[in-house]
Design a protein around this motif. Sequence first.
Motif: not given
Length: 222
Positions: A149, A69, A145-147, A175-176, A180
Amino acid sequence: MILAHPDLKMIIENNEFSVSILVIENEIFFCNTVQDIYAQINGSDGKYVLSDNNETISWSKNAELITQYVPFEINKKNLLTKLYSKLKTEALKENYAETCELSGKISEYILKISHAVDAEIVFDENPDISGLFKLANVRFEEMGESIAEKMISYMLNVKELEGDKLFIAVDLKSYLDKEKLTEMYKTVFLHKLHLLLIESTDKETLKGEKKYIIDKDLCEIY
């Protein structure tokens, strides 16, 4: 799609209306599961069976394993190859005349500038149009920019070029956060994507999730 294993009683069901969560607290079985799926996606044998409509289907053609990721790469080589192939088909069928004209102009240009070198130069008069895509660095735009997205963009690109697949994300919940993930699930359901999370620890169950647990003693809870 359905995921099954000969040593498990549980049958892991996956559809576009929910996100399946497979929690494996036993470290050895967790590692073996990820390795098994990775091996089968890459053409080797394994124990896990993937099926759809009561028929066994190929892992390599119907599943994607996501383990990295940071950074999350949406422009993977194999996906770009498929993109170039689809663009090439479009160029040679629907836009054949324009493609031939462009190829001729490229040949004229190369011939013109080749006079600057005191040597005999040869080149293909009908170059592969895919080379033009590489020259222009044609690629997928990284949306956001997010994982989350980037993952959504990647999954949608795969679905566009390869059709429906089961996306298997390993330890994504590390990670989220739940906000999110909840937003990500909305897009997953909207586009009817198939998503399975394999987690090493049990975390809060969110709306839209269907959870299966294998604890440290290999007891099954579902």
